[in-house]
Scaffold this motif. Structure first.
Motif, PDB file in Angstrom:
ATOM      1  N   ARG A  50       0.858  -1.184   0.000  1.00  0.00           N
ATOM      2  CA  ARG A  50       0.000   0.000   0.000  1.00  0.00           C
ATOM      3  C   ARG A  50       0.895   1.234   0.000  1.00  0.00           C
ATOM      4  N   PRO A  51       0.418   2.359  -0.494  1.00  0.00           N
ATOM      5  CA  PRO A  51       1.249   3.570  -0.541  1.00  0.00           C
ATOM      6  C   PRO A  51       1.646   4.045   0.855  1.00  0.00           C
ATOM      7  N   SER A  52       2.844   4.575   0.950  1.00  0.00           N
ATOM      8  CA  SER A  52       3.286   5.172   2.206  1.00  0.00           C
ATOM      9  C   SER A  52       2.411   6.385   2.506  1.00  0.00           C
ATOM     10  N   GLY A  53       1.960   6.505   3.739  1.00  0.00           N
ATOM     11  CA  GLY A  53       1.136   7.650   4.107  1.00  0.00           C
ATOM     12  C   GLY A  53      -0.309   7.538   3.676  1.00  0.00           C
ATOM     13  N   GLN A  54      -0.738   6.342   3.317  1.00  0.00           N
ATOM     14  CA  GLN A  54      -2.122   6.156   2.894  1.00  0.00           C
ATOM     15  C   GLN A  54      -3.088   6.481   4.038  1.00  0.00           C
ATOM     16  N   LEU A  55      -4.165   7.172   3.705  1.00  0.00           N
ATOM     17  CA  LEU A  55      -5.237   7.443   4.653  1.00  0.00           C
ATOM     18  C   LEU A  55      -6.331   6.404   4.452  1.00  0.00           C
ATOM     19  N   VAL A  56      -6.761   5.787   5.546  1.00  0.00           N
ATOM     20  CA  VAL A  56      -7.868   4.830   5.487  1.00  0.00           C
ATOM     21  C   VAL A  56      -9.088   5.464   6.145  1.00  0.00           C
ATOM     22  N   MET A  57     -10.222   5.400   5.439  1.00  0.00           N
ATOM     23  CA  MET A  57     -11.490   5.878   5.974  1.00  0.00           C
ATOM     24  C   MET A  57     -12.473   4.709   6.007  1.00  0.00           C
ATOM     25  N   SER A  58     -13.246   4.612   7.073  1.00  0.00           N
ATOM     26  CA  SER A  58     -14.225   3.541   7.191  1.00  0.00           C
ATOM     27  C   SER A  58     -15.602   4.112   7.468  1.00  0.00           C
ATOM     28  N   ILE A  59     -16.588   3.631   6.706  1.00  0.00           N
ATOM     29  CA  ILE A  59     -17.976   4.012   6.975  1.00  0.00           C
ATOM     30  C   ILE A  59     -18.744   2.822   7.559  1.00  0.00           C
ATOM     31  N   ALA A  60     -18.021   1.813   8.041  1.00  0.00           N
ATOM     32  CA  ALA A  60     -18.640   0.627   8.635  1.00  0.00           C
ATOM     33  C   ALA A  60     -19.104   0.956  10.049  1.00  0.00           C
ATOM     34  N   ALA A  61     -20.396   0.970  10.259  1.00  0.00           N
ATOM     35  CA  ALA A  61     -20.954   1.360  11.555  1.00  0.00           C
ATOM     36  C   ALA A  61     -20.481   0.439  12.666  1.00  0.00           C
TER      37      ALA A  61
ATOM     38  N   THR B 111     -14.667   0.376  15.574  1.00  0.00           N
ATOM     39  CA  THR B 111     -13.930   1.455  16.223  1.00  0.00           C
ATOM     40  C   THR B 111     -12.572   1.694  15.569  1.00  0.00           C
ATOM     41  N   LEU B 112     -11.983   2.820  15.919  1.00  0.00           N
ATOM     42  CA  LEU B 112     -10.653   3.148  15.405  1.00  0.00           C
ATOM     43  C   LEU B 112      -9.619   2.121  15.865  1.00  0.00           C
ATOM     44  N   ASP B 113      -9.724   1.665  17.113  1.00  0.00           N
ATOM     45  CA  ASP B 113      -8.769   0.662  17.602  1.00  0.00           C
ATOM     46  C   ASP B 113      -8.889  -0.633  16.805  1.00  0.00           C
ATOM     47  N   THR B 114     -10.106  -1.041  16.519  1.00  0.00           N
ATOM     48  CA  THR B 114     -10.311  -2.255  15.727  1.00  0.00           C
ATOM     49  C   THR B 114      -9.761  -2.075  14.325  1.00  0.00           C
ATOM     50  N   LEU B 115     -10.009  -0.923  13.744  1.00  0.00           N
ATOM     51  CA  LEU B 115      -9.495  -0.650  12.404  1.00  0.00           C
ATOM     52  C   LEU B 115      -7.967  -0.616  12.403  1.00  0.00           C
ATOM     53  N   ARG B 116      -7.378  -0.068  13.455  1.00  0.00           N
ATOM     54  CA  ARG B 116      -5.916  -0.014  13.557  1.00  0.00           C
ATOM     55  C   ARG B 116      -5.332  -1.425  13.555  1.00  0.00           C
ATOM     56  N   GLU B 117      -5.978  -2.325  14.299  1.00  0.00           N
ATOM     57  CA  GLU B 117      -5.510  -3.709  14.323  1.00  0.00           C
ATOM     58  C   GLU B 117      -5.641  -4.374  12.961  1.00  0.00           C
ATOM     59  N   MET B 118      -6.759  -4.128  12.297  1.00  0.00           N
ATOM     60  CA  MET B 118      -7.012  -4.762  11.005  1.00  0.00           C
ATOM     61  C   MET B 118      -6.125  -4.207   9.896  1.00  0.00           C
ATOM     62  N   MET B 119      -5.808  -2.912   9.981  1.00  0.00           N
ATOM     63  CA  MET B 119      -5.098  -2.235   8.892  1.00  0.00           C
ATOM     64  C   MET B 119      -3.623  -2.012   9.179  1.00  0.00           C
ATOM     65  N   ALA B 120      -3.102  -2.589  10.249  1.00  0.00           N
ATOM     66  CA  ALA B 120      -1.680  -2.398  10.561  1.00  0.00           C
ATOM     67  C   ALA B 120      -0.836  -2.718   9.321  1.00  0.00           C
ATOM     68  N   PRO B 121       0.212  -1.891   9.052  1.00  0.00           N
ATOM     69  CA  PRO B 121       0.783  -0.848   9.909  1.00  0.00           C
ATOM     70  C   PRO B 121       0.212   0.554   9.680  1.00  0.00           C
ATOM     71  N   THR B 122      -0.882   0.682   8.940  1.00  0.00           N
ATOM     72  CA  THR B 122      -1.472   2.001   8.707  1.00  0.00           C
ATOM     73  C   THR B 122      -1.866   2.647  10.031  1.00  0.00           C
ATOM     74  N   ARG B 123      -1.544   3.920  10.186  1.00  0.00           N
ATOM     75  CA  ARG B 123      -1.852   4.627  11.415  1.00  0.00           C
ATOM     76  C   ARG B 123      -2.853   5.771  11.203  1.00  0.00           C
ATOM     77  N   ALA B 124      -2.896   6.308   9.987  1.00  0.00           N
ATOM     78  CA  ALA B 124      -3.811   7.409   9.685  1.00  0.00           C
ATOM     79  C   ALA B 124      -5.160   6.811   9.291  1.00  0.00           C
ATOM     80  N   ILE B 125      -6.086   6.823  10.245  1.00  0.00           N
ATOM     81  CA  ILE B 125      -7.386   6.190  10.030  1.00  0.00           C
ATOM     82  C   ILE B 125      -8.485   7.146  10.501  1.00  0.00           C
ATOM     83  N   VAL B 126      -9.539   7.230   9.705  1.00  0.00           N
ATOM     84  CA  VAL B 126     -10.679   8.074  10.038  1.00  0.00           C
ATOM     85  C   VAL B 126     -11.944   7.222   9.998  1.00  0.00           C
ATOM     86  N   ARG B 127     -12.702   7.329  11.042  1.00  0.00           N
ATOM     87  CA  ARG B 127     -14.006   6.655  11.110  1.00  0.00           C
ATOM     88  C   ARG B 127     -15.090   7.673  10.786  1.00  0.00           C
ATOM     89  N   VAL B 128     -16.012   7.289   9.918  1.00  0.00           N
ATOM     90  CA  VAL B 128     -17.053   8.209   9.456  1.00  0.00           C
ATOM     91  C   VAL B 128     -18.429   7.604   9.718  1.00  0.00           C
TER      92      VAL B 128
END
Length: 275
Positions: free
Chosen positions: A91-102, A105-122
């Motif tokens: 994946r690209p360095s510095g990729q932003l991940v956004m989730s619209i999955a109701a 949580t951000l912690d769950t997304l962080r675990e699933m998307m590691a090593p991505t750190r820039a994550i936004v929940r919408v």
């Protein structure tokens, strides 16, 4: 301002993804910088109907690898199934991940998307489908100011968008705006049904309920007055509106609404508890 050539990828091409893509296209985003992966040929056909320049396919890994901003637009119950095969994928360095999955949580997304750190929940809502949505965003601390601008650009493509800094408030947001359209539909439905029972033709009852709700919503959105003041401006002492509102109060409408929203909030908390 976000570059209209930013590569924005969607995993999932359902109604909400289509609404966001439509908003981005209307904002001038380049179609060939929008990527969508979905296993459904029908969904991808709907995406291509928006603009034939959009890159579509069924390979989630390719979308992940090509996107500066990756939007997870899948149902919450499918998100682990979808993301598990992508663990360790390029994946690209510095990729932003956004989730619209109701409820995810951000912690769950962080675990699933590691090593991505820039994550936004919408948390979007259904009126996004007609460009009148309300979206609320929460981000991980590692999300930069530029990435927050990117996220706001995407979320605001379908209406209005606001940030919250305390992710725990997202359950209340879900109760108010995520589920909120259904409450108004119920009131409109009941008004339409009662109008027919009082003798109005069905078509007229339907029009009166929907247009009245539309007009009241527009006045509320455009007015600087408090909602209580708007209500009072329609209510003459001893008049018809006062009689209806007194009936609402006698039925305990304030307690009913309070219980309903708290029930929705509490259910959102339960759905987000993955332990």
């Amino acid at each position: 301002m976000t570059d209209p050539q930013t590569r924005i990828g969607f995993i999932g091409g359902g109604n909400m993804a289509q609404a966001i893509i439509g908003g981005l296209l209307s904002a001038g985003h380049r179609a060939d910088c929008l990527w969508v992966s979905d296993p459904s040929d029908a969904q991808l056909g709907c995406i291509r109907d928006l603009n034939t320049g959009i890159v579509t396919g069924t390979d989630n890994a390719a979308t992940l690898a090509g996107a500066d901003v990756l939007i997870l637009a899948v149902k919450p119950q499918l998100i682990e199934e979808v993301l598990a095969p992508l663990s360790g994928a390029p994946r690209p360095s510095g990729q932003l991940v956004m989730s619209i999955a109701a409820g995810i949580t951000l912690d769950t997304l962080r675990e699933m998307m590691a090593p991505t750190r820039a994550i936004v929940r919408v948390m979007p809502n259904q009126p996004a489908l007609v460009g009148a949505g309300m979206a609320v965003l929460a981000a991980t601390p590692e999300t930069s100011a530029d990435q927050r601008d990117q996220a706001l650009y995407v979320a605001a493509a379908t209406g209005r968008a606001e940030w919250i800094e305390d992710e725990n408030l997202m359950d209340a947001v879900t109760a108010v705006s995520g589920s909120g359209p259904a409450y108004f539909y119920l009131l409109m439905e009941l008004m339409e049904t009662t109008a027919r029972e009082m003798g109005l033709p069905a078509d007229l009852a339907r029009t009166l309920a929907r247009q009245t709700a539309f007009g009241a919503g527009r006045v509320a959105a455009e007015s600087e007055l408090e909602l209580s003041a708007l209500r009072e401006s329609v209510t003459s002492k001893g008049g018809t509106t006062a009689a209806a509102l007194e009936s609402f109060e006698e039925a305990g409408i304030r307690a009913i609404v309070g219980r309903a929203l708290r029930a929705a909030r509490d259910r959102s908390v339960e759905l987000g508890d993955r332990d």
